[in-house]
Design an enzyme around this catalytic site. Structure first.
Site, PDB file in Angstrom:
ATOM      1  N   SER A  45     177.367 -26.337  37.608  1.00 14.29           N
ATOM      2  CA  SER A  45     177.087 -25.123  38.372  1.00 14.29           C
ATOM      3  C   SER A  45     176.321 -25.412  39.659  1.00 14.29           C
ATOM      4  O   SER A  45     176.212 -24.543  40.520  1.00 14.29           O
ATOM      5  CB  SER A  45     176.286 -24.130  37.520  1.00 14.29           C
ATOM      6  OG  SER A  45     177.052 -23.667  36.433  1.00 14.29           O
ATOM      7  N   GLY A 219     179.854 -21.940  35.757  1.00 11.03           N
ATOM      8  CA  GLY A 219     180.461 -22.673  36.863  1.00 11.03           C
ATOM      9  C   GLY A 219     179.772 -22.360  38.169  1.00 11.03           C
ATOM     10  O   GLY A 219     178.889 -21.497  38.234  1.00 11.03           O
ATOM     11  N   GLY A 221     179.401 -21.551  42.523  1.00 12.06           N
ATOM     12  CA  GLY A 221     179.965 -20.810  43.643  1.00 12.06           C
ATOM     13  C   GLY A 221     179.986 -19.307  43.497  1.00 12.06           C
ATOM     14  O   GLY A 221     179.508 -18.726  42.522  1.00 12.06           O
ATOM     15  N   CYS A 247     177.652 -16.778  32.158  1.00 11.12           N
ATOM     16  CA  CYS A 247     177.319 -17.074  33.552  1.00 11.12           C
ATOM     17  C   CYS A 247     178.475 -16.738  34.504  1.00 11.12           C
ATOM     18  O   CYS A 247     178.805 -15.581  34.669  1.00 11.12           O
ATOM     19  CB  CYS A 247     176.856 -18.523  33.687  1.00 11.12           C
ATOM     20  SG  CYS A 247     175.880 -18.831  35.176  1.00 11.12           S
ATOM     21  N   LEU A 248     179.114 -17.738  35.137  1.00 12.30           N
ATOM     22  CA  LEU A 248     180.234 -17.431  36.027  1.00 12.30           C
ATOM     23  C   LEU A 248     181.329 -16.703  35.277  1.00 12.30           C
ATOM     24  O   LEU A 248     181.964 -15.777  35.814  1.00 12.30           O
ATOM     25  CB  LEU A 248     180.783 -18.717  36.655  1.00 12.30           C
ATOM     26  CG  LEU A 248     181.980 -18.525  37.596  1.00 12.30           C
ATOM     27  CD1 LEU A 248     181.605 -17.695  38.814  1.00 12.30           C
ATOM     28  CD2 LEU A 248     182.567 -19.874  38.020  1.00 12.30           C
ATOM     29  N   ASN A 289     170.964 -20.266  35.516  1.00 12.82           N
ATOM     30  CA  ASN A 289     171.331 -20.960  36.745  1.00 12.82           C
ATOM     31  C   ASN A 289     172.403 -20.144  37.448  1.00 12.82           C
ATOM     32  O   ASN A 289     173.588 -20.353  37.236  1.00 12.82           O
ATOM     33  CB  ASN A 289     171.837 -22.376  36.438  1.00 12.82           C
ATOM     34  CG  ASN A 289     172.348 -23.074  37.681  1.00 12.82           C
ATOM     35  OD1 ASN A 289     172.089 -22.642  38.801  1.00 12.82           O
ATOM     36  ND2 ASN A 289     173.078 -24.151  37.498  1.00 12.82           N
ATOM     37  N   GLY A 291     173.209 -17.624  41.247  1.00 14.70           N
ATOM     38  CA  GLY A 291     172.794 -17.013  42.502  1.00 14.70           C
ATOM     39  C   GLY A 291     173.491 -15.700  42.769  1.00 14.70           C
ATOM     40  O   GLY A 291     173.243 -15.060  43.790  1.00 14.70           O
ATOM     41  N   HIS A 332     172.216 -18.680  29.573  1.00 19.36           N
ATOM     42  CA  HIS A 332     172.866 -19.798  28.882  1.00 19.36           C
ATOM     43  C   HIS A 332     172.361 -19.928  27.443  1.00 19.36           C
ATOM     44  O   HIS A 332     171.368 -20.604  27.192  1.00 19.36           O
ATOM     45  CB  HIS A 332     172.601 -21.100  29.629  1.00 19.36           C
ATOM     46  CG  HIS A 332     173.350 -21.208  30.914  1.00 19.36           C
ATOM     47  ND1 HIS A 332     174.496 -21.952  31.062  1.00 19.36           N
ATOM     48  CD2 HIS A 332     173.117 -20.640  32.124  1.00 19.36           C
ATOM     49  CE1 HIS A 332     174.938 -21.846  32.304  1.00 19.36           C
ATOM     50  NE2 HIS A 332     174.116 -21.055  32.971  1.00 19.36           N
ATOM     51  N   GLU A 334     173.580 -21.706  25.186  1.00 24.17           N
ATOM     52  CA  GLU A 334     173.806 -23.068  24.708  1.00 24.17           C
ATOM     53  C   GLU A 334     172.773 -24.043  25.260  1.00 24.17           C
ATOM     54  O   GLU A 334     172.891 -25.251  25.088  1.00 24.17           O
ATOM     55  CB  GLU A 334     175.209 -23.534  25.120  1.00 24.17           C
ATOM     56  CG  GLU A 334     175.343 -24.110  26.517  1.00 24.17           C
ATOM     57  CD  GLU A 334     175.111 -23.126  27.650  1.00 24.17           C
ATOM     58  OE1 GLU A 334     174.914 -23.562  28.789  1.00 24.17           O
ATOM     59  OE2 GLU A 334     175.127 -21.900  27.397  1.00 24.17           O
TER      60      GLU A 334
END
Length: 356
Positions: A45, A219, A221, A247-248, A289, A291, A332, A334
């Site tokens: 990521s 992931g 971006g 997340c992503l 993690n 943005g 996360h 995990e």
């Protein structure tokens, strides 16, 4: 050798070069974890970003290869206050300095990371350059910094072909958008047979394999850069297969369902973020993690309802989709090295697939 970190607002930090000597332009972000620097370095990521560690001493237990979340480090550059010269750990196999050099990643040590973090918190995430050039020209560099974008980094970090972790239980299809190794392992340890698919795999191929459940990974971006992936995720959304996304993957599912995402001022990156379960009222400390965040201001309650929120700033940390076997989280569960507070969400996914 001297090294310089130049921010797009004109701030310049002077320190010592570590790792590779090459010059890079990247998005500068900070991580507040006190441990787990190898997991940070090997988290896909971070592709397209340079990571500043806010904890002042980094590298004191060296490099323990068993702890890697992928086969290589992904940040464009690494920024620390003090780098340990002599690591001490019975599992240590290498130093961060050698690790960075081996993978051609530049870094800078000896700068005031607290000052850098305060700038990023007050002004927001910005681009920067790490260089060893002492004759740099700010008038030439700053326009380059402002023009930089991370681009489509998911294609850069995903696996090149599908592969399987054998198991005797339920079959899970894991979409690799930059998956941390421990996502597949968390499922495999629970008996699942996990097949990991490249990010651009067509939904019809995944559904043709008749998995018991589908996992959408983390992931790098901007999720809105993944137009073709979002179309495939929409097909998965329209199926009746249970889906768990992290997340992503959480953001891509939201976009596929017609919701929106936006960039945060400086994001959440670290192992100490409190999230509240809106069903139970329980608060978990989580690893994060990201943005970008799912915008729930105009959330249609007939599509999805919030399941978790961030205790610090109230942003969305999870969604449950109405009349669907789909739940997603921004954090996360995990996480390695931790915290492990929300690992039970994998058990919830197992139960949703009909397992025990």
């Amino acid at each position: 050798m001297k090294a310089f970190l130049i921010l797009e607002d004109g701030h310049v930090f002077t320190g010592t070069s570590i790792g590779s000597k090459k010059e890079v332009i990247s998005e500068i972000v900070f991580n507040t974890s006190m441990t787990g620097y190898l997991e940070v370095l090997t988290d896909p990521s971070y592709a397209g970003q340079a990571v500043c560690m806010t904890y002042p001493l980094i590298g004191n237990y060296g490099i323990c290869y068993d702890d890697q979340e992928s086969l290589r480090p992904w940040p464009d550059a690494y920024i620390v206050r003090e780098l340990s010269r002599i690591p001490s750990n019975f599992r240590c196999r290498d130093t961060i300095q050698n690790f960075l050099r081996r993978f051609d990643i530049p870094g800078i040590a000896g700068i005031d990371t607290r000052a850098l973090t305060r700038i990023l918190r007050e002004k927001g995430t910005m681009n920067g350059m790490v260089t060893t050039r002492e004759n740099y020209n700010l008038d030439e560099i700053i326009p380059q910094l402002k023009a930089y974008t991370t681009g489509k980094v998911v294609e850069k970090v995903t696996c090149s072909e599908k592969y399987t972790l054998k198991g005797e239980g339920l079959k899970v299809a894991l979409m690799d958008f930059g998956a941390k190794r421990n996502i597949a392992q968390s499922l495999n340890r629970r008996g699942c047979e996990v097949t990991i698919y490249p990010a651009l795999t067509a939904a019809k191929e995944i559904l043709a394999a008749k998995p018991d459940g589908i996992m959408l990974s983390n992931g790098p971006g901007d999720p809105k850069d993944c137009e073709s992936i979002i179309k495939e995720v929409r097909t998965l959304y329209d199926s009746d297969v249970p889906i768990f996304a992290i997340c992503l993957g959480h953001q891509l599912m939201a976009l596929a369902a017609g919701l929106n995402t936006h960039k945060m001022k400086y994001g959440h990156r670290g192992g100490n973020h409190p999230v509240k379960d809106l069903d139970t009222g329980s608060v978990y400390i989580s690893s994060q993690n990201h943005g970008y965040v799912v915008d729930t201001n105009d959330l249609d309650p007939e599509i999805a309802v919030p399941s978790f929120i961030n205790v610090n700033d109230g942003t969305n940390e999870g969604l449950k989709y109405v009349n669907k076997n789909i739940f997603t989280v921004q954090f996360h569960p995990e996480a390695c090295p931790g915290p492990q507070d929300s690992g039970h969400l994998f058990d919830k996914f197992i139960e949703m697939m009909g397992g025990n």
